[in-house]
Design a protein around this motif. Sequence first.
Motif, PDB file in Angstrom:
ATOM      1  N   ALA A 322       0.842  -1.199   0.000  1.00  0.00           N
ATOM      2  CA  ALA A 322       0.000   0.000   0.000  1.00  0.00           C
ATOM      3  C   ALA A 322       0.871   1.241   0.000  1.00  0.00           C
ATOM      4  O   ALA A 322       1.892   1.297   0.690  1.00  0.00           O
ATOM      5  CB  ALA A 322      -0.924   0.020   1.212  1.00  0.00           C
ATOM      6  N   VAL A 323       0.468   2.237  -0.779  1.00  0.00           N
ATOM      7  CA  VAL A 323       1.104   3.551  -0.796  1.00  0.00           C
ATOM      8  C   VAL A 323       0.106   4.537  -0.219  1.00  0.00           C
ATOM      9  O   VAL A 323      -1.020   4.654  -0.718  1.00  0.00           O
ATOM     10  CB  VAL A 323       1.519   3.966  -2.211  1.00  0.00           C
ATOM     11  CG1 VAL A 323       2.178   5.337  -2.174  1.00  0.00           C
ATOM     12  CG2 VAL A 323       2.447   2.939  -2.817  1.00  0.00           C
ATOM     13  N   MET A 324       0.507   5.233   0.816  1.00  0.00           N
ATOM     14  CA  MET A 324      -0.403   6.112   1.540  1.00  0.00           C
ATOM     15  C   MET A 324       0.127   7.546   1.493  1.00  0.00           C
ATOM     16  O   MET A 324       1.238   7.813   1.931  1.00  0.00           O
ATOM     17  CB  MET A 324      -0.531   5.637   2.987  1.00  0.00           C
ATOM     18  CG  MET A 324      -1.516   6.411   3.834  1.00  0.00           C
ATOM     19  SD  MET A 324      -1.528   5.796   5.553  1.00  0.00           S
ATOM     20  CE  MET A 324      -2.079   4.106   5.300  1.00  0.00           C
ATOM     21  N   PHE A 325      -0.658   8.449   0.920  1.00  0.00           N
ATOM     22  CA  PHE A 325      -0.355   9.876   0.940  1.00  0.00           C
ATOM     23  C   PHE A 325      -1.130  10.515   2.080  1.00  0.00           C
ATOM     24  O   PHE A 325      -2.330  10.268   2.241  1.00  0.00           O
ATOM     25  CB  PHE A 325      -0.737  10.542  -0.380  1.00  0.00           C
ATOM     26  CG  PHE A 325       0.419  10.729  -1.307  1.00  0.00           C
ATOM     27  CD1 PHE A 325       1.536  11.431  -0.918  1.00  0.00           C
ATOM     28  CD2 PHE A 325       0.386  10.206  -2.585  1.00  0.00           C
ATOM     29  CE1 PHE A 325       2.606  11.607  -1.770  1.00  0.00           C
ATOM     30  CE2 PHE A 325       1.452  10.372  -3.455  1.00  0.00           C
ATOM     31  CZ  PHE A 325       2.558  11.068  -3.043  1.00  0.00           C
ATOM     32  N   LEU A 378       1.299  -5.409   3.285  1.00  0.00           N
ATOM     33  CA  LEU A 378      -0.064  -5.813   3.649  1.00  0.00           C
ATOM     34  C   LEU A 378      -0.240  -7.318   3.541  1.00  0.00           C
ATOM     35  O   LEU A 378       0.295  -7.960   2.635  1.00  0.00           O
ATOM     36  CB  LEU A 378      -1.089  -5.127   2.736  1.00  0.00           C
ATOM     37  CG  LEU A 378      -1.098  -3.602   2.715  1.00  0.00           C
ATOM     38  CD1 LEU A 378      -2.145  -3.112   1.739  1.00  0.00           C
ATOM     39  CD2 LEU A 378      -1.363  -3.036   4.101  1.00  0.00           C
ATOM     40  N   ASN A 379      -1.014  -7.846   4.478  1.00  0.00           N
ATOM     41  CA  ASN A 379      -1.518  -9.206   4.347  1.00  0.00           C
ATOM     42  C   ASN A 379      -2.964  -9.205   3.890  1.00  0.00           C
ATOM     43  O   ASN A 379      -3.449 -10.185   3.326  1.00  0.00           O
ATOM     44  CB  ASN A 379      -1.399  -9.943   5.690  1.00  0.00           C
ATOM     45  CG  ASN A 379       0.056 -10.119   6.111  1.00  0.00           C
ATOM     46  OD1 ASN A 379       0.911 -10.452   5.284  1.00  0.00           O
ATOM     47  ND2 ASN A 379       0.343  -9.883   7.384  1.00  0.00           N
ATOM     48  N   SER A 380      -3.642  -8.075   4.115  1.00  0.00           N
ATOM     49  CA  SER A 380      -5.028  -7.908   3.650  1.00  0.00           C
ATOM     50  C   SER A 380      -5.285  -6.429   3.443  1.00  0.00           C
ATOM     51  O   SER A 380      -4.594  -5.570   4.007  1.00  0.00           O
ATOM     52  CB  SER A 380      -6.017  -8.487   4.672  1.00  0.00           C
ATOM     53  OG  SER A 380      -5.938  -7.771   5.888  1.00  0.00           O
ATOM     54  N   GLY A 381      -6.299  -6.122   2.624  1.00  0.00           N
ATOM     55  CA  GLY A 381      -6.616  -4.730   2.335  1.00  0.00           C
ATOM     56  C   GLY A 381      -7.096  -3.960   3.542  1.00  0.00           C
ATOM     57  O   GLY A 381      -6.955  -2.739   3.609  1.00  0.00           O
ATOM     58  N   GLU A 382      -7.660  -4.654   4.531  1.00  0.00           N
ATOM     59  CA  GLU A 382      -8.174  -3.963   5.712  1.00  0.00           C
ATOM     60  C   GLU A 382      -7.052  -3.387   6.570  1.00  0.00           C
ATOM     61  O   GLU A 382      -7.274  -2.447   7.337  1.00  0.00           O
ATOM     62  CB  GLU A 382      -9.019  -4.924   6.555  1.00  0.00           C
ATOM     63  CG  GLU A 382     -10.331  -5.331   5.925  1.00  0.00           C
ATOM     64  CD  GLU A 382     -10.155  -6.346   4.808  1.00  0.00           C
ATOM     65  OE1 GLU A 382      -9.046  -6.926   4.719  1.00  0.00           O
ATOM     66  OE2 GLU A 382     -11.101  -6.556   4.023  1.00  0.00           O
ATOM     67  N   GLU A 383      -5.863  -3.928   6.436  1.00  0.00           N
ATOM     68  CA  GLU A 383      -4.749  -3.423   7.239  1.00  0.00           C
ATOM     69  C   GLU A 383      -4.459  -1.966   6.925  1.00  0.00           C
ATOM     70  O   GLU A 383      -4.172  -1.164   7.824  1.00  0.00           O
ATOM     71  CB  GLU A 383      -3.499  -4.263   6.981  1.00  0.00           C
ATOM     72  CG  GLU A 383      -3.474  -5.597   7.656  1.00  0.00           C
ATOM     73  CD  GLU A 383      -2.137  -6.285   7.469  1.00  0.00           C
ATOM     74  OE1 GLU A 383      -1.205  -5.980   8.242  1.00  0.00           O
ATOM     75  OE2 GLU A 383      -2.022  -7.100   6.546  1.00  0.00           O
ATOM     76  N   ALA A 384      -4.503  -1.612   5.640  1.00  0.00           N
ATOM     77  CA  ALA A 384      -4.206  -0.234   5.242  1.00  0.00           C
ATOM     78  C   ALA A 384      -5.223   0.728   5.838  1.00  0.00           C
ATOM     79  O   ALA A 384      -4.864   1.792   6.365  1.00  0.00           O
ATOM     80  CB  ALA A 384      -4.186  -0.113   3.724  1.00  0.00           C
ATOM     81  N   HIS A 385      -6.499   0.355   5.781  1.00  0.00           N
ATOM     82  CA  HIS A 385      -7.530   1.238   6.320  1.00  0.00           C
ATOM     83  C   HIS A 385      -7.404   1.352   7.837  1.00  0.00           C
ATOM     84  O   HIS A 385      -7.550   2.444   8.418  1.00  0.00           O
ATOM     85  CB  HIS A 385      -8.911   0.712   5.940  1.00  0.00           C
ATOM     86  CG  HIS A 385     -10.018   1.675   6.254  1.00  0.00           C
ATOM     87  ND1 HIS A 385     -10.621   1.730   7.494  1.00  0.00           N
ATOM     88  CD2 HIS A 385     -10.614   2.639   5.496  1.00  0.00           C
ATOM     89  CE1 HIS A 385     -11.548   2.670   7.494  1.00  0.00           C
ATOM     90  NE2 HIS A 385     -11.568   3.244   6.284  1.00  0.00           N
ATOM     91  N   ALA A 386      -7.115   0.222   8.501  1.00  0.00           N
ATOM     92  CA  ALA A 386      -6.975   0.255   9.955  1.00  0.00           C
ATOM     93  C   ALA A 386      -5.793   1.119  10.382  1.00  0.00           C
ATOM     94  O   ALA A 386      -5.879   1.905  11.332  1.00  0.00           O
ATOM     95  CB  ALA A 386      -6.816  -1.169  10.487  1.00  0.00           C
ATOM     96  N   LEU A 416      -3.195   0.659  -3.870  1.00  0.00           N
ATOM     97  CA  LEU A 416      -2.746  -0.691  -3.542  1.00  0.00           C
ATOM     98  C   LEU A 416      -2.074  -1.328  -4.744  1.00  0.00           C
ATOM     99  O   LEU A 416      -2.521  -1.165  -5.889  1.00  0.00           O
ATOM    100  CB  LEU A 416      -3.940  -1.554  -3.109  1.00  0.00           C
ATOM    101  CG  LEU A 416      -4.755  -1.041  -1.921  1.00  0.00           C
ATOM    102  CD1 LEU A 416      -5.944  -1.952  -1.674  1.00  0.00           C
ATOM    103  CD2 LEU A 416      -3.896  -0.952  -0.675  1.00  0.00           C
ATOM    104  N   SER A 417      -0.982  -2.023  -4.445  1.00  0.00           N
ATOM    105  CA  SER A 417      -0.265  -2.768  -5.484  1.00  0.00           C
ATOM    106  C   SER A 417      -0.561  -4.259  -5.306  1.00  0.00           C
ATOM    107  O   SER A 417      -0.573  -4.759  -4.175  1.00  0.00           O
ATOM    108  CB  SER A 417       1.238  -2.532  -5.360  1.00  0.00           C
ATOM    109  OG  SER A 417       1.978  -3.417  -6.152  1.00  0.00           O
ATOM    110  N   PRO A 418      -0.824  -4.979  -6.393  1.00  0.00           N
ATOM    111  CA  PRO A 418      -0.740  -4.569  -7.821  1.00  0.00           C
ATOM    112  C   PRO A 418      -2.064  -4.098  -8.403  1.00  0.00           C
ATOM    113  O   PRO A 418      -2.157  -3.841  -9.602  1.00  0.00           O
ATOM    114  CB  PRO A 418      -0.286  -5.854  -8.486  1.00  0.00           C
ATOM    115  CG  PRO A 418      -0.927  -6.928  -7.662  1.00  0.00           C
ATOM    116  CD  PRO A 418      -0.968  -6.440  -6.255  1.00  0.00           C
TER     117      PRO A 418
END
Length: 726
Positions: A322-325, A378-386, A416-418
């Motif tokens: 994940a790339v977070m700005f 990340l192991n899951s997409g929810e990690e980035a949001h959390a 999110l990549s890819p």
Amino acid sequence: MEWLGLRFLIGHPEGGQLVLACSHDPGLVLVAYLVACIAGYATLSISDRLAYTQPQARRNWYWVGGMCLGGGIWAMHFIAMLAFQAPIAIRYDLPTTILSFLVVVLAALLAMRSLARYRLTAWQYLRTALYISLGIVLMHYLGMAAIRSSATLYYQPGLFALSIVIAFLTSLAALWLALLFRRRDSTLHQMLKVIASLVMGGAIVSMHFTGMWALDLVVPSGTPLSLQSAQNATQLGLSIAAIAFLSIGSGLGAAWADRKLQSKERDLQQVNRLLNELDQARAMLQQAAHYDPLTNLLNRRAFTEVFGEYLRSHEQRQQALAVMFLDIDHFKRVNDCLGHDAGDQLLREVAVRIRGTLRPQDVVARFGGDEFCILLSLNSGEEAHALAERIMQRLKEPIALGGRCMVMSTSIGISLSPHDGETCDELLKHADLALYQAKGSGRNAVHFFSQHLKHKVTLELQLEEELRQALLEDCGLLLHYQPILEQASGTMTKLEALVRWQHPRLGLLAPDRFLGIAEANGFIAELDAWVLRRACHDLALLGRHGFHGLRVAVNCSALDLNHDDLPEIVASALNGANIRPQCLELEVTENALMNNVNQALILLQCIRELGVSISIDDFGTGYSSLAYLKRLPLDTLKIDRSFMLDIPASSADREIVQAIIGMAHTLHLQVVAEGVETIEQLNFLRGLGCDFIQGYLLSKPLSLEQLGVFLGEHRSRSADALVCPL
């Protein structure tokens, strides 16, 4: 007084015979002088080594210097004694001769010990010179006491004392010169050192021959006198000189070699120091090139390098990235209100809090300003949001700035990549687009990138480029005009200018499709100026076609009220079209006025002084304030169309419109009702005494050609006939 066979302060005995036929061999005297000079030069050279050599090697230089100086003086003495020619046989006692050598070496060692200091006080000078001079005097007179002959040695008191003074002055001068020429490596100072050595040699020889001058040889009367052969003395003197030259030369060679070695060591140390400084400078440049100096986070350049490695490793492991700005909301207010120092303090605190929230494997960088970028495994997409939520909550904790307790919020965009891109540039661009969406939706939010967002932003970017080009080339932009009816006279006395864009692919675009783009990208002022010029030009054209007495209303954006040159732009448009100021009306929204009411008041007053009317648009939808309405130079209020939609069915809307009209008339302002679409609405407004009506009941916005036809038809019918039959 008698000492070791020498008589001081004692007269000659009766019956003794004074030996007068004494002389010196000039060649050996010269050799003795040269030995003394070389010994002096060696002393000056070795003193350099003593003061600047390493402590562990200093003791060796004590002995080398002592042997060179003491041996040189001792050799000078005995060479000079070998040069002495007397008519009696002379030989030397070995133990006494050795004792004289040890005495002078001891004195030389004392001199070397003093020369080990970089500087001497006056008392140290005198004390050391006294020790050395005593050693030289003892050496000389011990050497004289070593003479074995038929003569008795007597000394004249005055000359004897003079020899002692000369020895002291010679020692003092030697010390002073040794310290004077220390560490002088230039050619000039080397020459001066040679001259000083010659002076020192002359002083030492002077002491010797002063002592010899004080000497009287007395033999018993009747002792046969005959001049002794000097051949053996010459050979012995030259041998001693050769040995002295060799020993002193060895010391000089060692001093020269040591100086060269130390010079190379100094050069090597300097090179090492320069290399260390270069390494430090390289490290500092590396730090400056890869780290942000304010927050000590990675900068954009270093982040890009790390990002590439991160992306490749995650691709190999098939792990999401994940790339977070992250952007601080309303950061500019902190700089404007509290100063840039407080802004820097805030950025440092934000960096600490972000770093404290992230995991060890995550990467954070500051891109500039208040913008940060984070890389997350990340192991899951929810990690980035959390994680984004944790960062937002952490940053909402109060921060003490400039004596105030501030609570800051942040907007975050995530790609999110890819899924959202396979390259660094794509992921960064898409995270930036998501951040743009988060800020556009009210800030203090987290947004993920989507293809819809990309399409929207791409379209806006393309529209921005095309709108700039259309404005630059004056191609595609046009004005439509919506008539405004004056109820008292039943005539069309006003027109509202509404900008349209005839897009080559998308067709006719309403203002809500492109005005926001112009405002966001900083050329709304150019667009408003174009609308103002075109409206004035079209009004003049209508006048030439016989439609006189019309007034055109032109919208003024909130950003225009920040430009001090707005009155000049209005005046220029009026003069360019050659129309009267009374034919123009500027419409300003209520919210635009409230953003900076003091500056708006000044600008609107200047425009009002030109003769231009001022209208407040969309009244009732913003921060209505009777105090500001009383201060502002207004002529007209326009009731927003949102209040007309449910009239006459909605009693609340009826009461609001009635209150607005009553208030405006109390303030001597005219009232325009927008969005009038039914006869019931028209009759209601007539009953309240509304001055003007505008809406689809009269006409939709018309092009300039359609407007000419509409106004022509209106002339041939009455106002009642115009509004009734639809």
